[in-house]
Write a protein that holds these residues in place. Structure first.
Motif, mmCIF file in Angstrom:
data_model
loop_
_atom_site.group_PDB
_atom_site.id
_atom_site.type_symbol
_atom_site.label_atom_id
_atom_site.label_comp_id
_atom_site.label_asym_id
_atom_site.label_seq_id
_atom_site.Cartn_x
_atom_site.Cartn_y
_atom_site.Cartn_z
ATOM 1 N N ARG A 37 0.803 -1.220 0.000
ATOM 2 C CA ARG A 37 0.000 0.000 0.000
ATOM 3 C C ARG A 37 0.841 1.279 0.000
ATOM 4 N NH1 ARG A 37 -5.175 1.674 1.025
ATOM 5 N NH2 ARG A 37 -5.182 3.763 1.930
ATOM 6 N N SER A 38 1.861 1.300 0.858
ATOM 7 C CA SER A 38 2.619 2.554 0.944
ATOM 8 C C SER A 38 3.492 2.751 -0.294
ATOM 9 C CB SER A 38 3.422 2.610 2.247
ATOM 10 O OG SER A 38 4.707 2.106 2.067
ATOM 11 N N GLU A 63 1.114 4.047 -2.895
ATOM 12 C CA GLU A 63 0.756 5.461 -2.693
ATOM 13 C C GLU A 63 1.871 6.393 -3.130
ATOM 14 O OE1 GLU A 63 -0.486 6.058 1.348
ATOM 15 O OE2 GLU A 63 -2.449 5.144 0.921
ATOM 16 N N GLN A 64 3.107 6.015 -2.779
ATOM 17 C CA GLN A 64 4.241 6.858 -3.182
ATOM 18 C C GLN A 64 4.344 6.945 -4.701
ATOM 19 O OE1 GLN A 64 7.592 5.110 -1.034
ATOM 20 N NE2 GLN A 64 8.123 7.183 -0.379
#
Ligand SMILES: Nc1ncnc2c1ncn2[C@@H]1O[C@H](COP(=O)(O)OP(=O)(O)O)[C@@H](O)[C@H]1O
Ligand SMILES: [Mg+2]
Length: 231
Positions: free
Chosen positions: A181-182, A185-186
């Motif tokens: 997820r992170s 997102e980045q």
């Protein structure tokens, strides 16, 4: 009224695959799309709907059976394969689900490679690659090999590489499909930063509805046809 100027227009694109001893498979059944410079478009739809096939045709990686793709006033499928390849190198960037970085080269070397292939000097290619790695937030990772980077970092290197020849349009096929997820997102924030800062046109195939929701327009592809599009 001001006439819209489109960066890319697809007119009634059809694509089928013919397979031995089987009925031909109609993958794209007449796709028409007008894309304005700087626009962000998300393409969604079930697996097998034809999303990747459409992306490959709009990006000049594959030819349709029928229909035309115009970049500005140029119908790219009238080009020879060589000219089409040159056009693609100069005008289009691609990012795929898997980064396709060369494992035996560092991040910096991977990013400068398109410049060398396009005939630039090593020093110019390297200078540009360093700027791009800075833009994608990886200045500190230049000398790392792909295996020494996280999945998200590898994808950001792939984005930097795709920008080396200053493309006008970036095509991304499930770019965060393989990221947590992170990392996803980045990557999405990076794509939108590029759209803001260099006005690059984004055409992104995704299953991620959060990402699709950021786009100016969502194109839903079902069974080779555009099911609807929302502004
Ligand atoms: N080279 C090929 N030969 C035969 N069939 C193909 C080929 N490439 C894709 N297809 C078929 O075309 C359909 C659309 O594929 P694709 O564009 O990859 O869909 P999506 O990206 O939406 O999942 C699928 O049914 C797929 O199996
Ligand atoms: Mg696909």
């Amino acid at each position: 009224m001001k006439k819209e100027t489109y960066i890319l227009q697809a007119k009634d694109i059809k694509k089928r695959y013919t397979m031995v001893k089987r009925q031909a498979l109609e993958v794209l059944k007449g796709i028409t799309i007008d894309i304005t410079k700087g626009e962000t478009i998300a393409v969604i739809g079930p697996s097998g709907a034809g999303k990747s096939t459409l992306l490959h045709i709009l990006g000049g990686l594959d030819r349709p059976d029928e229909g035309e793709v115009y970049y500005g006033s140029e119908n790219i499928f009238t080009f020879s394969d060589d000219r089409l390849a040159r056009f693609r190198n100069r005008e289009i960037g691609f990012v795929f689900q898997f980064h396709h970085l060369l494992p035996e080269f560092t991040a910096l070397e991977n990013v400068l490679m398109p410049g060398l292939i396009n005939g630039q000097s090593f020093s110019n290619s390297e200078k540009k690659a360093k700027e791009l790695l800075d833009i994608v937030g990886l200045s500190e990772r230049m000398s790392h090999f792909p295996s020494e980077l996280s999945g998200g970092e590898q994808q950001r290197v792939a984005v930097a590489r795709s920008l080396h020849n200053n493309p006008n349009v970036l095509f991304a096929d499930e770019p965060s499909g393989n990221l947590d997820r992170s990392g996803g997102e980045q990557l999405h924030n990076l794509l939108w930063k590029l759209n803001d800062e260099i006005d690059i046109t984004l055409f992104i195939v995704t299953h991620n509805m959060e990402l699709a929701g950021k786009a100016d327009r969502i194109i839903r592809l079902i069974d080779g046809k555009i099911a609807n599009s929302e502004d």
